[in-house]
Design an enzyme around this catalytic site. Sequence first.
Site, PDB file in Angstrom:
ATOM      1  N   ARG A 136      35.415 -20.146  35.066  1.00  0.00           N
ATOM      2  CA  ARG A 136      36.776 -19.594  35.148  1.00  0.00           C
ATOM      3  C   ARG A 136      37.429 -19.534  33.784  1.00  0.00           C
ATOM      4  O   ARG A 136      38.154 -18.593  33.457  1.00  0.00           O
ATOM      5  CB  ARG A 136      37.636 -20.437  36.103  1.00  0.00           C
ATOM      6  CG  ARG A 136      37.290 -20.235  37.567  1.00  0.00           C
ATOM      7  CD  ARG A 136      37.955 -21.293  38.440  1.00  0.00           C
ATOM      8  NE  ARG A 136      39.394 -21.285  38.311  1.00  0.00           N
ATOM      9  CZ  ARG A 136      40.173 -22.353  38.507  1.00  0.00           C
ATOM     10  NH1 ARG A 136      39.647 -23.519  38.851  1.00  0.00           N
ATOM     11  NH2 ARG A 136      41.474 -22.256  38.365  1.00  0.00           N
ATOM     12  N   SER A 172      40.501 -26.793  43.128  1.00  0.00           N
ATOM     13  CA  SER A 172      39.851 -27.485  42.011  1.00  0.00           C
ATOM     14  C   SER A 172      40.420 -28.901  41.866  1.00  0.00           C
ATOM     15  O   SER A 172      39.678 -29.891  41.819  1.00  0.00           O
ATOM     16  CB  SER A 172      40.083 -26.673  40.727  1.00  0.00           C
ATOM     17  OG  SER A 172      39.793 -27.427  39.579  1.00  0.00           O
ATOM     18  N   ASP A 225      32.971 -27.964  41.205  1.00  0.00           N
ATOM     19  CA  ASP A 225      34.201 -27.598  40.506  1.00  0.00           C
ATOM     20  C   ASP A 225      33.964 -27.551  39.003  1.00  0.00           C
ATOM     21  O   ASP A 225      34.480 -26.671  38.316  1.00  0.00           O
ATOM     22  CB  ASP A 225      35.327 -28.593  40.815  1.00  0.00           C
ATOM     23  CG  ASP A 225      36.527 -28.347  39.898  1.00  0.00           C
ATOM     24  OD1 ASP A 225      37.142 -27.274  40.045  1.00  0.00           O
ATOM     25  OD2 ASP A 225      36.792 -29.171  39.012  1.00  0.00           O
ATOM     26  N   HIS A 251      48.323 -37.243  39.920  1.00  0.00           N
ATOM     27  CA  HIS A 251      47.674 -36.191  39.132  1.00  0.00           C
ATOM     28  C   HIS A 251      48.709 -35.267  38.526  1.00  0.00           C
ATOM     29  O   HIS A 251      49.624 -34.816  39.200  1.00  0.00           O
ATOM     30  CB  HIS A 251      46.724 -35.361  40.005  1.00  0.00           C
ATOM     31  CG  HIS A 251      46.009 -34.313  39.205  1.00  0.00           C
ATOM     32  ND1 HIS A 251      44.861 -34.587  38.500  1.00  0.00           N
ATOM     33  CD2 HIS A 251      46.314 -33.014  38.950  1.00  0.00           C
ATOM     34  CE1 HIS A 251      44.483 -33.496  37.854  1.00  0.00           C
ATOM     35  NE2 HIS A 251      45.342 -32.526  38.110  1.00  0.00           N
ATOM     36  N   LYS A 280      38.627 -32.822  43.385  1.00  0.00           N
ATOM     37  CA  LYS A 280      38.375 -33.991  42.533  1.00  0.00           C
ATOM     38  C   LYS A 280      39.182 -35.206  42.988  1.00  0.00           C
ATOM     39  O   LYS A 280      38.692 -36.327  42.991  1.00  0.00           O
ATOM     40  CB  LYS A 280      38.710 -33.658  41.077  1.00  0.00           C
ATOM     41  CG  LYS A 280      37.639 -32.802  40.416  1.00  0.00           C
ATOM     42  CD  LYS A 280      38.045 -32.344  39.026  1.00  0.00           C
ATOM     43  CE  LYS A 280      39.189 -31.353  39.087  1.00  0.00           C
ATOM     44  NZ  LYS A 280      39.281 -30.452  37.951  1.00  0.00           N
TER      45      LYS A 280
HETATM   46  N1  URA Z   1      43.182 -28.420  36.405  1.00  0.00           N
HETATM   47  C1  URA Z   1      42.083 -28.446  37.175  1.00  0.00           C
HETATM   48  O1  URA Z   1      41.469 -29.483  37.330  1.00  0.00           O
HETATM   49  N2  URA Z   1      41.675 -27.312  37.746  1.00  0.00           N
HETATM   50  C2  URA Z   1      42.327 -26.157  37.603  1.00  0.00           C
HETATM   51  O2  URA Z   1      41.896 -25.169  38.162  1.00  0.00           O
HETATM   52  C3  URA Z   1      43.453 -26.124  36.792  1.00  0.00           C
HETATM   53  C4  URA Z   1      43.872 -27.287  36.202  1.00  0.00           C
END
Ligand code: URA
Length: 412
Positions: free
Chosen positions: A167, A182, A160, A81, A186
Amino acid sequence: MDIKNIIDKKALGKKLTKQEINYFIEGYLNGTITDYQASALLMAIRINGMTENETFALTGAMLNSGIKMDFSDLGLIVDKHSTGGVSDTTTITLVPICMACGVKMFKMSGRGLGHTGGTIDKLESFTGFKADIDIEKAKELVRKNGGCIISATKNLAPADKKIYALRDTTATVESIPLIASSIMSKKLAGGANKIVLDVKYGNGAIIKAKKDAIYLAKLMVKIGENAGAKMDYIIDDMNEPLGYNIGNKLEAYEAIEVLSGKQGKLTNTTLKLAGKCISLGLNIPYEDAVQMAKDAIKSGKALSALKTIVKAQGGSTALFNGLTLKPKLVVTSPFSGTLQKIECARLGSLVGQLGANRQKVTDEIDYNVGVKTFHKLGDKINVGDVLFEIYAKTKAQANEFANEFLDCYKVY
Ligand code: URA
Ligand code: CA
Protein backbone atom coordinates in the site's frame (compact mmCIF):
# COMPACT_ATOMS: atom_id res chain seq x y z
CA MET A 1 -12.30 -18.99 -6.91
CA ASP A 2 -10.44 -16.69 -9.26
CA ILE A 3 -8.65 -13.52 -8.17
CA LYS A 4 -9.47 -11.82 -11.49
CA ASN A 5 -13.20 -12.15 -10.78
CA ILE A 6 -12.71 -10.83 -7.26
CA ILE A 7 -10.86 -7.75 -8.56
CA ASP A 8 -13.53 -7.27 -11.23
CA LYS A 9 -16.33 -7.45 -8.65
CA LYS A 10 -14.72 -4.79 -6.45
CA ALA A 11 -13.91 -2.62 -9.47
CA LEU A 12 -17.65 -2.60 -10.21
CA GLY A 13 -18.38 -1.58 -6.61
CA LYS A 14 -19.88 -4.92 -5.55
CA LYS A 15 -19.57 -6.56 -2.14
CA LEU A 16 -17.03 -9.31 -1.59
CA THR A 17 -17.92 -12.39 0.45
CA LYS A 18 -15.97 -13.54 3.49
CA GLN A 19 -14.74 -16.53 1.44
CA GLU A 20 -13.44 -14.23 -1.30
CA ILE A 21 -11.65 -12.03 1.23
CA ASN A 22 -10.07 -15.07 2.93
CA TYR A 23 -9.03 -16.40 -0.48
CA PHE A 24 -7.29 -13.09 -1.28
CA ILE A 25 -5.43 -12.87 2.05
CA GLU A 26 -4.31 -16.52 2.02
CA GLY A 27 -3.30 -16.38 -1.62
CA TYR A 28 -1.37 -13.14 -1.26
CA LEU A 29 0.49 -14.37 1.81
CA ASN A 30 1.47 -17.69 0.19
CA GLY A 31 2.45 -16.07 -3.11
CA THR A 32 -0.18 -17.56 -5.43
CA ILE A 33 -1.67 -14.07 -5.79
CA THR A 34 0.88 -11.59 -7.17
CA ASP A 35 1.76 -8.05 -6.08
CA TYR A 36 0.10 -6.59 -9.21
CA GLN A 37 -3.13 -8.47 -8.59
CA ALA A 38 -3.17 -7.43 -4.94
CA SER A 39 -2.42 -3.81 -5.95
CA ALA A 40 -5.34 -3.80 -8.37
CA LEU A 41 -7.71 -5.10 -5.70
CA LEU A 42 -6.43 -2.63 -3.08
CA MET A 43 -6.95 0.27 -5.50
CA ALA A 44 -10.48 -0.94 -6.25
CA ILE A 45 -11.09 -1.02 -2.49
CA ARG A 46 -9.63 2.46 -2.08
CA ILE A 47 -11.94 3.79 -4.78
CA ASN A 48 -15.13 1.86 -3.98
CA GLY A 49 -14.78 1.27 -0.25
CA MET A 50 -15.98 -1.70 1.78
CA THR A 51 -19.05 -2.40 3.85
CA GLU A 52 -18.74 -2.99 7.59
CA ASN A 53 -19.11 -6.74 7.08
CA GLU A 54 -16.39 -6.79 4.43
CA THR A 55 -14.14 -4.80 6.79
CA PHE A 56 -14.83 -7.26 9.66
CA ALA A 57 -13.94 -10.14 7.30
CA LEU A 58 -10.72 -8.46 6.12
CA THR A 59 -9.68 -7.78 9.72
CA GLY A 60 -10.39 -11.39 10.71
CA ALA A 61 -8.47 -12.80 7.73
CA MET A 62 -5.39 -10.68 8.51
CA LEU A 63 -5.66 -11.40 12.24
CA ASN A 64 -5.76 -15.15 11.56
CA SER A 65 -2.69 -14.96 9.30
CA GLY A 66 -0.39 -15.01 12.36
CA ILE A 67 -0.18 -15.76 16.06
CA LYS A 68 -2.71 -14.47 18.57
CA MET A 69 -1.26 -13.49 21.92
CA ASP A 70 -2.96 -14.52 25.11
CA PHE A 71 -2.60 -12.55 28.33
CA SER A 72 -5.33 -14.25 30.32
CA ASP A 73 -2.69 -15.37 32.84
CA LEU A 74 -1.87 -11.70 33.58
CA GLY A 75 -5.44 -10.63 34.29
CA LEU A 76 -6.94 -7.72 32.42
CA ILE A 77 -4.75 -5.81 30.04
CA VAL A 78 -5.58 -2.43 28.54
CA ASP A 79 -4.00 -1.34 25.26
CA LYS A 80 -3.82 1.99 23.45
CA HIS A 81 -3.20 2.75 19.81
CA SER A 82 -2.44 6.05 18.12
CA THR A 83 -2.77 6.52 14.37
CA GLY A 84 0.42 8.58 14.57
CA GLY A 85 1.40 12.18 15.02
CA VAL A 86 4.27 14.61 15.37
CA SER A 87 5.75 15.15 18.85
CA ASP A 88 3.34 12.48 20.10
CA THR A 89 4.97 11.03 23.19
CA THR A 90 1.72 9.82 24.75
CA THR A 91 2.74 6.17 25.04
CA ILE A 92 5.68 7.16 27.24
CA THR A 93 3.51 9.38 29.44
CA LEU A 94 0.41 7.16 29.46
CA VAL A 95 1.84 3.73 30.34
CA PRO A 96 3.48 4.89 33.62
CA ILE A 97 0.33 6.79 34.66
CA CYS A 98 -1.78 3.66 34.12
CA MET A 99 0.73 1.53 36.02
CA ALA A 100 0.67 4.02 38.91
CA CYS A 101 -3.14 3.71 38.97
CA GLY A 102 -3.11 -0.10 39.04
CA VAL A 103 -3.98 -0.66 35.37
CA LYS A 104 -1.67 -3.19 33.70
CA MET A 105 -0.21 -2.31 30.32
CA PHE A 106 1.59 -4.71 27.99
CA LYS A 107 2.48 -2.16 25.35
CA MET A 108 3.93 -3.04 22.00
CA SER A 109 5.21 -0.11 19.96
CA GLY A 110 6.98 0.60 16.70
CA ARG A 111 9.93 2.50 15.32
CA GLY A 112 9.73 5.73 13.32
CA LEU A 113 9.55 5.97 9.55
CA GLY A 114 8.77 9.04 7.45
CA HIS A 115 7.46 12.07 9.34
CA THR A 116 6.28 10.44 12.59
CA GLY A 117 8.72 9.32 15.26
CA GLY A 118 8.54 5.91 16.88
CA THR A 119 8.02 5.29 20.58
CA ILE A 120 10.75 2.63 20.63
CA ASP A 121 13.31 5.04 19.13
CA LYS A 122 12.40 7.64 21.75
CA LEU A 123 12.82 5.09 24.56
CA GLU A 124 16.15 3.95 23.17
CA SER A 125 17.47 7.45 23.80
CA PHE A 126 17.65 6.26 27.44
CA THR A 127 21.09 4.75 26.73
CA GLY A 128 21.03 0.96 26.96
CA PHE A 129 17.22 0.61 26.83
CA LYS A 130 16.17 -2.77 25.42
CA ALA A 131 12.89 -3.08 23.54
CA ASP A 132 13.46 -6.39 21.75
CA ILE A 133 12.40 -8.49 24.70
CA ASP A 134 10.78 -11.90 24.31
CA ILE A 135 7.16 -12.27 25.33
CA GLU A 136 7.73 -14.45 28.40
CA LYS A 137 10.28 -12.01 29.82
CA ALA A 138 7.97 -9.07 29.08
CA LYS A 139 5.15 -10.87 30.91
CA GLU A 140 7.46 -11.16 33.93
CA LEU A 141 7.93 -7.37 33.83
CA VAL A 142 4.17 -6.83 33.72
CA ARG A 143 3.70 -9.22 36.68
CA LYS A 144 6.44 -7.52 38.67
CA ASN A 145 6.02 -3.83 37.75
CA GLY A 146 2.57 -3.60 36.15
CA GLY A 147 3.79 -2.69 32.69
CA CYS A 148 6.40 -2.73 29.93
CA ILE A 149 6.94 -1.15 26.50
CA ILE A 150 8.49 -3.50 23.94
CA SER A 151 8.90 -3.76 20.14
CA ALA A 152 6.00 -5.35 18.34
CA THR A 153 6.76 -8.98 17.51
CA LYS A 154 7.03 -9.79 13.83
CA ASN A 155 4.49 -12.62 13.92
CA LEU A 156 1.41 -10.46 14.54
CA ALA A 157 -0.81 -10.22 11.45
CA PRO A 158 1.92 -10.98 8.85
CA ALA A 159 -0.62 -10.48 6.05
CA ASP A 160 -1.03 -6.87 7.15
CA LYS A 161 2.73 -6.39 7.11
CA LYS A 162 2.99 -7.57 3.49
CA ILE A 163 -0.08 -5.61 2.39
CA TYR A 164 0.96 -2.44 4.21
CA ALA A 165 4.34 -2.44 2.43
CA LEU A 166 2.51 -2.74 -0.90
CA ARG A 167 0.00 0.00 0.00
CA ASP A 168 2.85 2.32 0.89
CA THR A 169 4.13 2.19 -2.71
CA THR A 170 0.78 2.12 -4.55
CA ALA A 171 -1.11 5.11 -3.07
CA THR A 172 -3.53 2.82 -1.25
CA VAL A 173 -2.77 3.82 2.35
CA GLU A 174 -5.52 6.43 2.48
CA SER A 175 -8.50 4.12 2.57
CA ILE A 176 -10.53 4.06 5.76
CA PRO A 177 -11.54 0.35 5.62
CA LEU A 178 -7.92 -0.60 4.84
CA ILE A 179 -6.56 1.53 7.69
CA ALA A 180 -9.20 0.25 10.14
CA SER A 181 -8.59 -3.43 9.32
CA SER A 182 -4.81 -2.97 9.32
CA ILE A 183 -4.74 -1.41 12.78
CA MET A 184 -7.40 -3.63 14.34
CA SER A 185 -5.93 -6.91 13.02
CA LYS A 186 -2.67 -6.08 14.84
CA LYS A 187 -4.39 -4.85 18.01
CA LEU A 188 -6.61 -7.91 18.29
CA ALA A 189 -3.68 -10.24 17.54
CA GLY A 190 -1.84 -8.40 20.33
CA GLY A 191 -4.19 -9.97 22.86
CA ALA A 192 -5.78 -6.95 24.57
CA ASN A 193 -9.48 -7.14 25.38
CA LYS A 194 -9.81 -3.46 26.31
CA ILE A 195 -8.52 -1.02 23.72
CA VAL A 196 -8.43 2.80 23.57
CA LEU A 197 -7.84 4.42 20.17
CA ASP A 198 -6.23 7.81 19.63
CA VAL A 199 -7.30 8.87 16.16
CA LYS A 200 -5.52 11.93 14.79
CA TYR A 201 -6.64 14.33 12.09
CA GLY A 202 -5.09 17.36 10.44
CA ASN A 203 -2.12 18.19 8.26
CA GLY A 204 0.25 16.17 10.47
CA ALA A 205 -1.87 12.98 10.33
CA ILE A 206 -2.76 10.37 7.67
CA ILE A 207 -6.40 11.47 7.98
CA LYS A 208 -6.85 15.14 7.15
CA ALA A 209 -10.53 15.83 7.98
CA LYS A 210 -12.00 15.55 11.47
CA LYS A 211 -15.18 13.89 10.20
CA ASP A 212 -13.12 11.12 8.56
CA ALA A 213 -11.21 10.60 11.82
CA ILE A 214 -14.51 10.20 13.69
CA TYR A 215 -15.76 7.76 11.06
CA LEU A 216 -12.50 5.75 11.29
CA ALA A 217 -12.65 5.70 15.10
CA LYS A 218 -16.25 4.48 15.12
CA LEU A 219 -15.48 1.82 12.51
CA MET A 220 -12.52 0.52 14.56
CA VAL A 221 -14.72 0.48 17.68
CA LYS A 222 -17.26 -1.67 15.80
CA ILE A 223 -14.53 -4.04 14.57
CA GLY A 224 -13.21 -4.43 18.11
CA GLU A 225 -16.65 -4.93 19.64
CA ASN A 226 -17.51 -7.43 16.93
CA ALA A 227 -14.45 -9.40 18.07
CA GLY A 228 -15.52 -9.20 21.72
CA ALA A 229 -13.24 -6.37 22.94
CA LYS A 230 -14.29 -3.35 25.02
CA MET A 231 -13.41 -0.21 23.09
CA ASP A 232 -13.19 3.56 23.52
CA TYR A 233 -11.53 6.38 21.57
CA ILE A 234 -10.44 9.99 21.50
CA ILE A 235 -10.12 12.27 18.47
CA ASP A 236 -7.00 14.44 18.51
CA ASP A 237 -6.01 17.50 16.45
CA MET A 238 -2.69 17.14 14.61
CA ASN A 239 -2.62 20.51 12.85
CA GLU A 240 0.29 21.32 15.14
CA PRO A 241 2.82 19.19 17.02
CA LEU A 242 1.34 17.72 20.19
CA GLY A 243 4.23 18.68 22.45
CA TYR A 244 6.91 21.32 22.01
CA ASN A 245 9.85 19.00 21.30
CA ILE A 246 10.43 16.92 18.17
CA GLY A 247 13.29 14.40 18.06
CA ASN A 248 13.98 11.28 20.10
CA LYS A 249 15.86 12.41 23.21
CA LEU A 250 14.07 15.78 23.24
CA GLU A 251 10.71 13.97 23.25
CA ALA A 252 11.79 11.48 25.90
CA TYR A 253 12.76 14.47 28.02
CA GLU A 254 9.41 16.16 27.39
CA ALA A 255 7.67 12.99 28.61
CA ILE A 256 9.64 13.35 31.87
CA GLU A 257 8.54 17.01 32.06
CA VAL A 258 4.87 16.07 31.58
CA LEU A 259 5.11 13.45 34.33
CA SER A 260 6.73 16.12 36.50
CA GLY A 261 3.72 18.41 36.11
CA LYS A 262 4.33 20.46 32.94
CA GLN A 263 1.03 21.66 31.40
CA GLY A 264 0.01 21.89 27.75
CA LYS A 265 -1.56 19.96 24.87
CA LEU A 266 0.59 16.87 25.38
CA THR A 267 -0.52 16.73 29.00
CA ASN A 268 -4.18 17.27 28.05
CA THR A 269 -4.13 14.46 25.48
CA THR A 270 -2.29 12.20 27.93
CA LEU A 271 -4.95 12.84 30.60
CA LYS A 272 -7.80 12.13 28.17
CA LEU A 273 -6.22 8.84 27.13
CA ALA A 274 -5.38 7.94 30.73
CA GLY A 275 -8.98 8.71 31.70
CA LYS A 276 -10.27 6.31 29.03
CA CYS A 277 -7.74 3.54 29.82
CA ILE A 278 -8.18 3.72 33.59
CA SER A 279 -11.95 3.93 33.26
CA LEU A 280 -12.00 0.76 31.10
CA GLY A 281 -9.37 -0.98 33.22
CA LEU A 282 -10.93 -0.35 36.63
CA ASN A 283 -14.57 -0.03 35.52
CA ILE A 284 -14.95 3.45 37.03
CA PRO A 285 -16.43 6.69 35.61
CA TYR A 286 -14.23 8.69 33.22
CA GLU A 287 -14.08 11.80 35.45
CA ASP A 288 -12.87 9.77 38.44
CA ALA A 289 -10.27 8.12 36.24
CA VAL A 290 -8.96 11.50 35.00
CA GLN A 291 -8.66 12.63 38.63
CA MET A 292 -6.68 9.48 39.48
CA ALA A 293 -4.34 10.20 36.57
CA LYS A 294 -3.81 13.79 37.76
CA ASP A 295 -3.12 12.56 41.28
CA ALA A 296 -0.58 10.02 39.96
CA ILE A 297 1.34 12.87 38.34
CA LYS A 298 1.08 15.12 41.40
CA SER A 299 2.28 12.46 43.83
CA GLY A 300 5.29 11.60 41.66
CA LYS A 301 4.10 7.98 41.30
CA ALA A 302 3.75 8.23 37.53
CA LEU A 303 7.26 9.62 37.11
CA SER A 304 8.65 6.90 39.29
CA ALA A 305 6.77 4.28 37.22
CA LEU A 306 8.53 5.60 34.09
CA LYS A 307 11.85 5.28 35.89
CA THR A 308 10.90 1.69 36.77
CA ILE A 309 10.20 0.86 33.11
CA VAL A 310 13.47 2.42 31.95
CA LYS A 311 15.56 0.65 34.62
CA ALA A 312 13.81 -2.71 34.21
CA GLN A 313 14.57 -2.64 30.49
CA GLY A 314 18.23 -1.75 30.98
CA GLY A 315 18.13 2.00 30.25
CA SER A 316 20.15 4.74 31.90
CA THR A 317 18.17 7.14 34.11
CA ALA A 318 20.61 10.06 33.55
CA LEU A 319 17.97 11.97 31.53
CA PHE A 320 15.79 12.18 34.67
CA ASN A 321 18.45 14.53 36.11
CA GLY A 322 18.12 16.98 33.24
CA LEU A 323 18.72 17.48 29.53
CA THR A 324 22.37 18.19 28.78
CA LEU A 325 21.97 18.63 25.00
CA LYS A 326 22.67 22.11 23.67
CA PRO A 327 21.17 23.55 20.48
CA LYS A 328 23.45 24.23 17.52
CA LEU A 329 21.32 27.18 16.43
CA VAL A 330 18.59 29.38 17.90
CA VAL A 331 16.21 30.73 15.24
CA THR A 332 14.37 33.96 15.99
CA SER A 333 11.36 35.37 14.21
CA PRO A 334 11.85 37.72 11.25
CA PHE A 335 8.10 38.45 11.25
CA SER A 336 5.40 39.60 13.63
CA GLY A 337 1.74 38.61 13.73
CA THR A 338 -0.28 35.58 14.77
CA LEU A 339 0.80 31.96 14.21
CA GLN A 340 -2.00 31.01 11.80
CA LYS A 341 -0.80 27.73 10.37
CA ILE A 342 1.88 25.12 11.01
CA GLU A 343 2.93 22.64 8.35
CA CYS A 344 3.07 19.89 10.88
CA ALA A 345 3.98 16.89 8.69
CA ARG A 346 6.76 18.93 7.05
CA LEU A 347 8.12 19.90 10.47
CA GLY A 348 8.21 16.23 11.45
CA SER A 349 9.82 15.26 8.19
CA LEU A 350 12.53 17.96 8.52
CA VAL A 351 13.45 16.60 11.94
CA GLY A 352 13.56 13.17 10.32
CA GLN A 353 15.99 14.54 7.71
CA LEU A 354 18.24 15.96 10.44
CA GLY A 355 18.77 12.29 11.30
CA ALA A 356 16.07 11.61 13.91
CA ASN A 357 14.22 9.19 11.70
CA ARG A 358 14.92 6.49 9.15
CA GLN A 359 14.21 7.24 5.51
CA LYS A 360 14.79 3.50 4.84
CA VAL A 361 14.25 0.74 7.41
CA THR A 362 17.99 -0.02 7.46
CA ASP A 363 19.11 3.58 8.29
CA GLU A 364 20.85 4.40 11.59
CA ILE A 365 19.22 7.18 13.58
CA ASP A 366 20.66 9.98 15.73
CA TYR A 367 18.93 10.22 19.12
CA ASN A 368 20.27 13.71 19.84
CA VAL A 369 18.97 15.68 16.86
CA GLY A 370 15.66 17.48 16.80
CA VAL A 371 13.95 20.80 17.26
CA LYS A 372 12.41 22.54 20.21
CA THR A 373 9.47 24.82 19.45
CA PHE A 374 7.99 27.54 21.66
CA HIS A 375 4.60 28.43 20.19
CA LYS A 376 1.19 26.96 19.47
CA LEU A 377 -1.43 28.00 16.89
CA GLY A 378 -2.97 31.37 17.71
CA ASP A 379 0.09 32.68 19.60
CA LYS A 380 1.17 36.28 19.01
CA ILE A 381 4.71 36.49 17.72
CA ASN A 382 7.04 39.50 17.62
CA VAL A 383 10.16 40.05 15.54
CA GLY A 384 13.06 38.60 17.50
CA ASP A 385 11.04 36.01 19.49
CA VAL A 386 12.72 32.62 19.65
CA LEU A 387 10.85 30.22 17.34
CA PHE A 388 13.14 27.18 17.17
CA GLU A 389 16.16 25.69 18.86
CA ILE A 390 17.76 23.40 16.31
CA TYR A 391 19.62 20.39 17.72
CA ALA A 392 21.55 19.34 14.60
CA LYS A 393 24.63 17.20 14.04
CA THR A 394 26.70 20.32 13.24
CA LYS A 395 26.27 24.09 13.14
CA ALA A 396 26.46 23.91 9.33
CA GLN A 397 23.60 21.41 9.20
CA ALA A 398 21.51 23.62 11.51
CA ASN A 399 22.13 26.63 9.26
CA GLU A 400 21.16 24.60 6.22
CA PHE A 401 17.76 23.73 7.77
CA ALA A 402 16.93 27.07 9.44
CA ASN A 403 14.92 28.58 6.59
CA GLU A 404 13.02 25.36 6.01
CA PHE A 405 11.92 25.33 9.65
CA LEU A 406 10.85 28.97 9.43
CA ASP A 407 8.87 28.15 6.31
CA CYS A 408 6.72 25.68 8.28
CA TYR A 409 5.22 28.59 10.23
CA LYS A 410 2.67 30.90 8.62
CA VAL A 411 2.62 34.14 10.66
CA TYR A 412 0.48 37.07 9.57
N1 URA B 1 -1.24 2.40 10.64
C1 URA B 1 -1.40 1.10 10.37
O1 URA B 1 -0.95 0.26 11.12
N2 URA B 1 -2.05 0.76 9.25
C2 URA B 1 -2.55 1.66 8.41
O2 URA B 1 -3.13 1.26 7.41
C3 URA B 1 -2.37 3.00 8.68
C4 URA B 1 -1.70 3.36 9.82
CA1 CA C 1 5.41 35.82 21.75
